[in-house]
Every structure is written in C-alpha cells, then in structure tokens.
Motif scaffolding. Structure first.
Motif, PDB file in Angstrom:
ATOM      1  N   ALA A  71      22.132 -26.837  52.365  1.00 38.53           N
ATOM      2  CA  ALA A  71      21.718 -27.927  53.254  1.00 38.53           C
ATOM      3  C   ALA A  71      22.302 -27.755  54.649  1.00 38.53           C
ATOM      4  O   ALA A  71      21.628 -28.019  55.663  1.00 38.53           O
ATOM      5  N   TYR A  72      23.548 -27.320  54.715  1.00 41.57           N
ATOM      6  CA  TYR A  72      24.212 -27.034  56.002  1.00 41.57           C
ATOM      7  C   TYR A  72      23.447 -25.962  56.770  1.00 41.57           C
ATOM      8  O   TYR A  72      23.160 -26.116  57.971  1.00 41.57           O
ATOM      9  N   LEU A  73      23.062 -24.893  56.094  1.00 43.10           N
ATOM     10  CA  LEU A  73      22.326 -23.813  56.751  1.00 43.10           C
ATOM     11  C   LEU A  73      20.906 -24.242  57.112  1.00 43.10           C
ATOM     12  O   LEU A  73      20.396 -23.863  58.176  1.00 43.10           O
ATOM     13  N   GLU A  74      20.279 -25.022  56.258  1.00 48.90           N
ATOM     14  CA  GLU A  74      18.922 -25.487  56.560  1.00 48.90           C
ATOM     15  C   GLU A  74      18.912 -26.392  57.788  1.00 48.90           C
ATOM     16  O   GLU A  74      18.000 -26.311  58.620  1.00 48.90           O
ATOM     17  N   ARG A  75      19.928 -27.244  57.910  1.00 47.79           N
ATOM     18  CA  ARG A  75      19.985 -28.101  59.100  1.00 47.79           C
ATOM     19  C   ARG A  75      20.263 -27.262  60.342  1.00 47.79           C
ATOM     20  O   ARG A  75      19.681 -27.483  61.406  1.00 47.79           O
ATOM     21  N   GLN A  76      21.138 -26.269  60.201  1.00 49.04           N
ATOM     22  CA  GLN A  76      21.406 -25.384  61.330  1.00 49.04           C
ATOM     23  C   GLN A  76      20.148 -24.612  61.729  1.00 49.04           C
ATOM     24  O   GLN A  76      19.844 -24.447  62.908  1.00 49.04           O
ATOM     25  N   ALA A  77      19.399 -24.139  60.733  1.00 49.58           N
ATOM     26  CA  ALA A  77      18.161 -23.406  61.009  1.00 49.58           C
ATOM     27  C   ALA A  77      17.166 -24.290  61.748  1.00 49.58           C
ATOM     28  O   ALA A  77      16.511 -23.845  62.707  1.00 49.58           O
ATOM     29  N   ALA A  78      17.027 -25.541  61.317  1.00 47.43           N
ATOM     30  CA  ALA A  78      16.097 -26.455  61.975  1.00 47.43           C
ATOM     31  C   ALA A  78      16.488 -26.668  63.433  1.00 47.43           C
ATOM     32  O   ALA A  78      15.628 -26.711  64.323  1.00 47.43           O
ATOM     33  N   TRP A  79      17.782 -26.764  63.677  1.00 51.52           N
ATOM     34  CA  TRP A  79      18.269 -26.946  65.050  1.00 51.52           C
ATOM     35  C   TRP A  79      17.994 -25.703  65.894  1.00 51.52           C
ATOM     36  O   TRP A  79      17.516 -25.804  67.029  1.00 51.52           O
ATOM     37  N   GLU A  80      18.262 -24.535  65.344  1.00 55.38           N
ATOM     38  CA  GLU A  80      18.036 -23.305  66.086  1.00 55.38           C
ATOM     39  C   GLU A  80      16.554 -23.106  66.395  1.00 55.38           C
ATOM     40  O   GLU A  80      16.181 -22.696  67.497  1.00 55.38           O
ATOM     41  N   ARG A  81      15.699 -23.386  65.427  1.00 49.13           N
ATOM     42  CA  ARG A  81      14.267 -23.219  65.635  1.00 49.13           C
ATOM     43  C   ARG A  81      13.761 -24.189  66.697  1.00 49.13           C
ATOM     44  O   ARG A  81      12.958 -23.817  67.567  1.00 49.13           O
ATOM     45  N   SER A  82      14.243 -25.416  66.635  1.00 52.67           N
ATOM     46  CA  SER A  82      13.849 -26.415  67.629  1.00 52.67           C
ATOM     47  C   SER A  82      14.306 -25.990  69.026  1.00 52.67           C
ATOM     48  O   SER A  82      13.576 -26.166  70.012  1.00 52.67           O
ATOM     49  N   ALA A  83      15.515 -25.425  69.112  1.00 49.21           N
ATOM     50  CA  ALA A  83      16.036 -25.002  70.415  1.00 49.21           C
ATOM     51  C   ALA A  83      15.197 -23.880  71.010  1.00 49.21           C
ATOM     52  O   ALA A  83      14.842 -23.917  72.196  1.00 49.21           O
ATOM     53  N   LEU A  84      14.857 -22.873  70.211  1.00 46.08           N
ATOM     54  CA  LEU A  84      14.065 -21.767  70.734  1.00 46.08           C
ATOM     55  C   LEU A  84      12.650 -22.214  71.068  1.00 46.08           C
ATOM     56  O   LEU A  84      12.091 -21.825  72.104  1.00 46.08           O
TER      57      LEU A  84
END
Length: 208
Positions: A71-84
C-alpha cells in the motif's frame, strides 16, 4: 515542483483542515519510517506507536506488514505518476516535460533527508521476485518505461523502447548517485546523458 523521487512522504489529497483517515495516518507513519530507516528495520509496533493507534486498528486495515508495504508503494506510485503527468500537461510538449523531470530529479537529490528511490530501496530488501512487493515495484517500473517511450516517440526519437530502457537506467543511477555522491553533480550529469540519448535517437530516425 516536487518530482517523482520519494524525497518526501507522499500524501493523499485532503482539503484544508480535513482530518486524516485512520488508513492515511497509518500510511503516513509507515512512509516516514520506511523511507528514513528501511522497510525491514521497521516493525508493525513502531508504526502503531507513530500513528497513535491500537494493534486491533492496525490489523483491521492491514492484515500483514507486507500488505502495508504494498500500500505504501502503491500510494507512492500514484503520486509519482500524477507528478509526471502534471509536468506533461503543464509543459505543453514532452521535450519540455522531460527537461523539467530531469531538473526536478536533480533538485530532489539535493534535499536534506534524500535517501534515493523508495522502489529501489524496497526491492533491495525483498529478494523474492514473485512476491507482492517486487510485483508492485515491477509494475511501476513498467509504467515508467511505457511513459518514457510515449514521450520519446512524441519527440521524434527512433527506437523508443530501447531509449526508454536507457532513460530508466539513467533515472535509477541518478537516484543512487544522489544518495551516495555529491548531489549537486547529479542534475547536470543526468541532463547531459538524457540529451545525448534524445539527440542520438532523433538523428537515427529515417527522414520523412
């Protein structure tokens, strides 16, 4: 703009003054502790203490520690994807978006407390390639490669799959170098290397 490198804990969107949900509070605590101290070093008890909850509440939301790591990595992934994707939208074209992305990585690596990429760090602690943590890491890296290939294609670069692999290696190297080496050198070196890949790919594209 903050980049996609995990220099800070990713936070879910909440309105001004809105209370954090219990799940978000657990993830906030886990993100801070996992990123600064390592995943294996942090027990569920430490996260429970930091979040100010009971064990019953913790396990109601996350049945295992590995489920929390995913869940920690999935939330981080969502943030990174949104940023790019935000960079791609605001920049107007992918050449400028890639330039901004590279500049942001250089800036992020200079921040106090930077400890590299959360996904590389987590993968280093989980040896099982078919486990849920490594699968989550692999899915996010596949997204990066596909997005890089799409951006490069729009920039007139040939061999987008190979060039995307090269960008991924550069991104990984910058994450590690930013943590181990002199951070101020990372941004300039990354910019030179990315420019060389793009220029070579454009030159190799058949005319017409």
């Amino acid at each position: 703009m903050s980049t996609t490198t995990s220099g800070e804990p990713a936070r879910g969107p909440v309105g001004a003054g809105s209370p954090r949900s219990t799940r978000d509070r657990i993830l906030d605590a886990a993100t801070e502790l996992f990123y600064t101290q390592g995943v294996r070093a942090i027990s569920a008890d430490k996260i429970i203490e930091r979040a100010g909850i009971t064990k019953v509440t913790f396990y109601r939301h996350f049945r295992t520690k590995d489920a929390l790591v995913v869940a920690y990595l999935e939330r981080q992934a969502a943030w990174e994807r949104s940023a790019l994707e935000g960079l791609r939208t605001s920049a107007g074209d992918d050449a400028e978006a890639l330039r901004l992305f590279v500049a942001a990585i250089g800036a992020e690596s200079c921040k106090p407390g930077f400890r590299g990429c959360a996904f590389i760090n987590a993968a280093a602690e989980y040896a099982e390639p078919d486990g849920p943590v490594r699968r989550t890491v692999a899915e996010h890296r596949a997204w990066y490669r596909a997005t890089f290939a799409e951006m490069l294609g729009g920039m007139g670069v040939s061999g987008t799959a190979e060039a995307a692999d090269e960008l991924m290696m550069l991104r990984d190297g910058a994450m590690v170098s930013g943590y181990l080496d002199e951070p101020s050198r990372v941004g300039a070196a990354l910019e030179r290397a990315v420019t060389a890949i793009v220029d070579a790919g454009r030159a190799a594209r058949p005319a017409g």
